[in-house]
Scaffold this motif. Structure first.
Motif, PDB file in Angstrom:
ATOM      1  N   LYS A  88     -14.773  36.052 -49.452  1.00 43.05           N
ATOM      2  CA  LYS A  88     -15.701  37.178 -49.560  1.00 43.05           C
ATOM      3  C   LYS A  88     -17.010  36.923 -48.830  1.00 43.05           C
ATOM      4  N   SER A  89     -17.387  35.656 -48.727  1.00 49.81           N
ATOM      5  CA  SER A  89     -18.655  35.313 -48.078  1.00 49.81           C
ATOM      6  C   SER A  89     -18.519  35.142 -46.566  1.00 49.81           C
ATOM      7  N   GLN A  90     -17.296  35.213 -46.048  1.00 56.35           N
ATOM      8  CA  GLN A  90     -17.091  35.013 -44.615  1.00 56.35           C
ATOM      9  C   GLN A  90     -17.505  36.239 -43.814  1.00 56.35           C
ATOM     10  N   PRO A  91     -17.878  36.051 -42.543  1.00 53.08           N
ATOM     11  CA  PRO A  91     -18.376  37.163 -41.717  1.00 53.08           C
ATOM     12  C   PRO A  91     -17.310  38.219 -41.464  1.00 53.08           C
ATOM     13  N   SER A  92     -17.774  39.448 -41.280  1.00 57.26           N
ATOM     14  CA  SER A  92     -16.894  40.553 -40.886  1.00 57.26           C
ATOM     15  C   SER A  92     -16.898  40.678 -39.370  1.00 57.26           C
ATOM     16  N   VAL A  93     -15.718  40.831 -38.793  1.00 56.73           N
ATOM     17  CA  VAL A  93     -15.588  40.920 -37.340  1.00 56.73           C
ATOM     18  C   VAL A  93     -14.853  42.205 -36.979  1.00 56.73           C
ATOM     19  N   LEU A  94     -15.405  42.947 -36.040  1.00 57.87           N
ATOM     20  CA  LEU A  94     -14.745  44.121 -35.480  1.00 57.87           C
ATOM     21  C   LEU A  94     -14.236  43.764 -34.088  1.00 57.87           C
ATOM     22  N   VAL A  95     -12.922  43.753 -33.908  1.00 57.87           N
ATOM     23  CA  VAL A  95     -12.324  43.508 -32.597  1.00 57.87           C
ATOM     24  C   VAL A  95     -12.048  44.863 -31.957  1.00 57.87           C
ATOM     25  N   VAL A  96     -12.697  45.137 -30.844  1.00 58.47           N
ATOM     26  CA  VAL A  96     -12.472  46.397 -30.131  1.00 58.47           C
ATOM     27  C   VAL A  96     -11.424  46.129 -29.052  1.00 58.47           C
ATOM     28  N   ALA A  97     -10.222  46.635 -29.285  1.00 64.23           N
ATOM     29  CA  ALA A  97      -9.109  46.418 -28.370  1.00 64.23           C
ATOM     30  C   ALA A  97      -9.213  47.380 -27.190  1.00 64.23           C
ATOM     31  N   PRO A  98      -8.673  46.990 -26.054  1.00 63.05           N
ATOM     32  CA  PRO A  98      -8.729  47.874 -24.885  1.00 63.05           C
ATOM     33  C   PRO A  98      -7.827  49.091 -25.030  1.00 63.05           C
ATOM     34  N   LEU A  99      -8.281  50.203 -24.486  1.00 63.76           N
ATOM     35  CA  LEU A  99      -7.447  51.386 -24.321  1.00 63.76           C
ATOM     36  C   LEU A  99      -7.147  51.464 -22.830  1.00 63.76           C
ATOM     37  N   SER A 100      -6.191  50.650 -22.402  1.00 64.42           N
ATOM     38  CA  SER A 100      -5.924  50.534 -20.966  1.00 64.42           C
ATOM     39  C   SER A 100      -4.447  50.311 -20.681  1.00 64.42           C
ATOM     40  N   GLY A 101      -3.596  50.868 -21.506  1.00 61.81           N
ATOM     41  CA  GLY A 101      -2.168  50.785 -21.231  1.00 61.81           C
ATOM     42  C   GLY A 101      -1.373  50.141 -22.335  1.00 61.81           C
ATOM     43  N   HIS A 102      -1.777  48.943 -22.758  1.00 67.22           N
ATOM     44  CA  HIS A 102      -1.040  48.251 -23.803  1.00 67.22           C
ATOM     45  C   HIS A 102      -1.607  48.591 -25.184  1.00 67.22           C
ATOM     46  N   HIS A 103      -0.797  48.328 -26.199  1.00 64.40           N
ATOM     47  CA  HIS A 103      -1.225  48.567 -27.574  1.00 64.40           C
ATOM     48  C   HIS A 103      -2.140  47.433 -28.047  1.00 64.40           C
ATOM     49  N   ALA A 104      -2.843  47.694 -29.145  1.00 69.34           N
ATOM     50  CA  ALA A 104      -3.768  46.700 -29.690  1.00 69.34           C
ATOM     51  C   ALA A 104      -3.051  45.443 -30.158  1.00 69.34           C
ATOM     52  N   THR A 105      -1.730  45.532 -30.347  1.00 66.42           N
ATOM     53  CA  THR A 105      -0.959  44.355 -30.767  1.00 66.42           C
ATOM     54  C   THR A 105      -0.984  43.251 -29.721  1.00 66.42           C
ATOM     55  N   LEU A 106      -1.427  43.568 -28.512  1.00 68.37           N
ATOM     56  CA  LEU A 106      -1.586  42.542 -27.484  1.00 68.37           C
ATOM     57  C   LEU A 106      -2.585  41.477 -27.940  1.00 68.37           C
ATOM     58  N   LEU A 107      -3.455  41.852 -28.882  1.00 71.03           N
ATOM     59  CA  LEU A 107      -4.467  40.928 -29.401  1.00 71.03           C
ATOM     60  C   LEU A 107      -4.034  40.284 -30.716  1.00 71.03           C
ATOM     61  N   ARG A 108      -2.737  40.222 -30.937  1.00 65.47           N
ATOM     62  CA  ARG A 108      -2.208  39.641 -32.172  1.00 65.47           C
ATOM     63  C   ARG A 108      -2.706  38.209 -32.373  1.00 65.47           C
ATOM     64  N   ASP A 109      -2.655  37.405 -31.317  1.00 67.07           N
ATOM     65  CA  ASP A 109      -3.086  36.005 -31.412  1.00 67.07           C
ATOM     66  C   ASP A 109      -4.582  35.918 -31.691  1.00 67.07           C
ATOM     67  N   THR A 110      -5.339  36.846 -31.112  1.00 66.63           N
ATOM     68  CA  THR A 110      -6.780  36.904 -31.360  1.00 66.63           C
ATOM     69  C   THR A 110      -7.058  37.135 -32.841  1.00 66.63           C
ATOM     70  N   VAL A 111      -6.376  38.123 -33.409  1.00 68.36           N
ATOM     71  CA  VAL A 111      -6.568  38.467 -34.814  1.00 68.36           C
ATOM     72  C   VAL A 111      -6.131  37.334 -35.725  1.00 68.36           C
TER      73      VAL A 111
ATOM     74  N   MET B  69      -6.038  34.115 -35.298  1.00 64.81           N
ATOM     75  CA  MET B  69      -6.999  33.012 -35.350  1.00 64.81           C
ATOM     76  C   MET B  69      -8.276  33.420 -36.075  1.00 64.81           C
ATOM     77  N   LEU B  70      -8.763  34.620 -35.808  1.00 64.59           N
ATOM     78  CA  LEU B  70     -10.001  35.073 -36.444  1.00 64.59           C
ATOM     79  C   LEU B  70      -9.867  35.156 -37.959  1.00 64.59           C
ATOM     80  N   LEU B  71      -8.670  35.472 -38.439  1.00 67.46           N
ATOM     81  CA  LEU B  71      -8.454  35.621 -39.878  1.00 67.46           C
ATOM     82  C   LEU B  71      -8.651  34.326 -40.653  1.00 67.46           C
ATOM     83  N   ARG B  72      -8.641  33.201 -39.985  1.00 60.43           N
ATOM     84  CA  ARG B  72      -8.839  31.929 -40.677  1.00 60.43           C
ATOM     85  C   ARG B  72     -10.253  31.809 -41.245  1.00 60.43           C
ATOM     86  N   ASP B  73     -11.210  32.444 -40.565  1.00 57.73           N
ATOM     87  CA  ASP B  73     -12.610  32.255 -40.960  1.00 57.73           C
ATOM     88  C   ASP B  73     -13.383  33.553 -41.093  1.00 57.73           C
ATOM     89  N   HIS B  74     -12.699  34.711 -40.994  1.00 56.11           N
ATOM     90  CA  HIS B  74     -13.423  35.980 -40.967  1.00 56.11           C
ATOM     91  C   HIS B  74     -12.648  37.090 -41.662  1.00 56.11           C
TER      92      HIS B  74
END
Length: 413
Positions: free
Chosen positions: A106-129, A131-136
C-alpha cells in the motif's frame, strides 16, 4: 476498397489456416499413423508454418496472474479503473493475506504506464508491467482497436489523446509517476505541460523512453517516411473506412494490416530468417525455441486500427511541423509550454541502437523542460539496446528497470 479486399482475403484464408493446423497435427500426433511415414516431421513443420502465416492474430492477454514482491508470490488481478470509448485504464491489483506485506504494498508508489497507440496492443509492454509490479502499484493505458469503436463515439484526435492522459493522471492522483514508451512521450509531455501551465498538481516524475520528441535528431527510416511525404499523401494512401462487419463500420482509420506490412518491410530479411529458423526448430523438436518464436509473433502480428484523425494529427504535429520543439503546438487553443513544468522530475532513456526513435530524439526533452532543476533531469543511454530492448527483455530487466525504480523511489520520499 483496399480494406474490403483484405477482409475478403482473410475470409478465404481462414479455412486454409485451419486445414493447415489440422494437417500439421495429423503428421505430428503420436497416435496418428502418418507420424511414422518418412519425412513426416518436415511435412508437419511445413503445415504448422503455413498455419501461422495464414491465421488471424487476436489481441493477446497480459496474462500476469502472479508477481514476486519481496520474495513472496502475490496474486494479481486486472481491473478496469476508467473506461473510455478509445481507451481503458487498466490497473493490476495485487492481493495478499500477509498484513505486513500488504502494508508495504500500500505504501509503494503508483505508476501510470502510457502505452503507445502506434499499431501494436498495450500487451507489448507486458514485460514492463511485470517488472514494475514488484515495487509499484501499476496502471496502464490499454488503447481500443478503432474498428471496434462505433461511429457515434465521435472522432479521436491527438488533442483527445492528451486529454485522456490528463484524465488518467487526475484519476490516480498527483503522487503518480508517469512512464511513457515511444510514441506517447510527445502527448504525455504536452499533457503535463498544460497541467503545469494551469497551476494543476503534476506527477512526481515522468520517465520518457525512446520517443520522437524531436524527430529531426538522427532521423530513422520511420522518421524519413513521415517527413518526406506530404500530409495529403498519407490521407490519400493509408486511410480507409472500416468494413461493415465491425462495430466501427464507416470509421476512417489507418488499418492495422497496413501498419504490420510496414513493420515487416523495415526488416524483411530478419523476419524471413526467423521463420526459416522456426521451421528448422520444429523439425529438430526444439520446443523451447519454437515457443519463443510463437510468443514473439503472437504479439508482433496482433495489430490494431488507429483513428485517422489521431494518426494524421501525429504526422503533421510531430513529424512535419515539429510543433512541440518549435513552441507552436496548441491543444484546444492553449500553447504547450514544457518550460512551465517545475515540480516533476524528468528521466529520459534511449537505446544505443534504436532504429525507431534515433539517438537524441528523446533527450531533447531536457532542453525543453528548463523549469526543472538540472539535478532532477537524469538521462540514460542503454548500450547495445534497440528500440524494444529498453522496455522488454534482459536489458530492460537488468539495466533499465533498476534505474527507473531508483529514480521513482528517490522522488517518492
Amino acid at each position: 476498397m483496399l480494406y474490403q479486399l483484405y477482409e475478403t482475403q482473410r475470409a478465404w484464408l481462414s479455412p486454409f489456416a485451419e486445414f493447415a493446423s489440422a494437417s500439421s497435427k495429423l503428421y505430428s500426433h503420436p497416435l496418428s499413423p502418418l507420424t511414422h511415414t518418412p519425412g513426416a516431421d518436415r511435412v508437419a513443420a511445413c503445415f504448422d508454418l503455413m498455419h501461422r502465416l495464414a491465421k488471424e492474430y487476436e489481441k493477446p492477454q497480459f496474462g500476469i496472474t502472479t508477481v514476486q514482491v519481496e520474495g513472496t508470490d502475490i496474486a494479481v488481478q486486472e481491473q478496469i479503473a476508467v473506461n473510455k470509448p478509445f481507451c481503458q485504464l487498466r490497473r493490476f491489483k495485487r492481493f495478499t493475506d500477509e498484513v505486513e506485506l500488504l502494508t508495504t504494498m500500500k505504501s509503494q508508489p503508483s505508476v501510470l504506464v502510457v502505452a503507445p497507440l502506434s499499431g501494436h496492443h498495450a500487451t507489448l509492454l507486458r514485460d514492463t508491467v511485470r517488472m514494475l509490479l514488484r515495487d509499484h502499484k501499476v496502471y496502464i493505458t490499454d488503447w481500443v482497436d478503432a474498428r471496434m469503436v462505433p461511429l457515434d463515439a465521435g472522432p479521436f484526435h491527438l488533442d483527445d489523446y492528451v486529454e485522456y492522459v490528463q484524465d488518467f493522471i487526475r484519476h490516480i492522483g498527483p503522487d503518480v509517476h508517469v512512464i511513457s514508451v515511444c510514441q506517447p512521450t510527445v502527448p504525455v509531455l504536452a499533457a503535463i505541460s498544460l497541467m503545469a501551465s494551469r497551476g494543476e498538481p503534476t506527477p512526481r516524475t515522468m520517465t520518457m523512453m525512446g520517443g520522437p520528441i524531436d524527430a529531426r535528431k538522427s532521423p530513422t527510416a520511420v522518421n524519413n517516411l513521415a517527413m518526406n511525404k506530404s500530409y495529403e499523401w498519407f490521407e490519400n494512401n493509408v486511410i480507409y473506412r472500416v468494413p461493415p462487419n465491425y462495430p466501427g463500420a464507416g470509421r476512417r482509420v489507418y488499418p492495422g494490416f497496413l501498419q504490420h506490412t510496414g513493420f515487416v518491410a523495415m526488416n524483411p530479411d530478419r523476419h524471413l530468417s526467423s521463420h526459416y529458423d522456426y521451421f528448422l526448430d520444429l523439425v529438430r523438436g526444439d520446443d523451447e525455441s519454437v515457443e519463443q518464436h510463437r510468443t514473439f509473433y503472437d504479439e508482433y502480428n496482433a495489430v490494431l486500427d488507429m483513428p485517422a484523425e489521431y494518426y494524421l494529427d501525429t504526422i503533421k504535429t510531430v513529424f512535419q511541423d515539429f510543433a512541440l520543439v518549435n513552441g507552436t503546438w496548441q491543444v484546444r487553443g492553449e500553447y504547450v509550454r514544457p518550460q512551465d513544468i517545475k515540480t516533476t522530475a524528468l528521466l529520459t532513456v534511449e537505446g544505443e541502437l534504436d532504429d525507431i526513435s534515433g539517438a537524441g530524439q528523446t533527450r531533447v526533452a531536457h532542453e525543453l523542460c528548463t523549469g526543472i532543476p538540472k539535478d532532477e533531469q537524469p538521462h540514460y543511454t542503454v548500450e547495445g539496446a534497440g528500440h524494444y530492448g529498453i522496455f522488454s527483455g534482459r536489458r530492460w530487466r537488468e539495466k533499465v528497470y533498476p534505474r527507473v525504480r531508483d529514480f521513482i523511489a528517490k522522488h517518492e520520499k
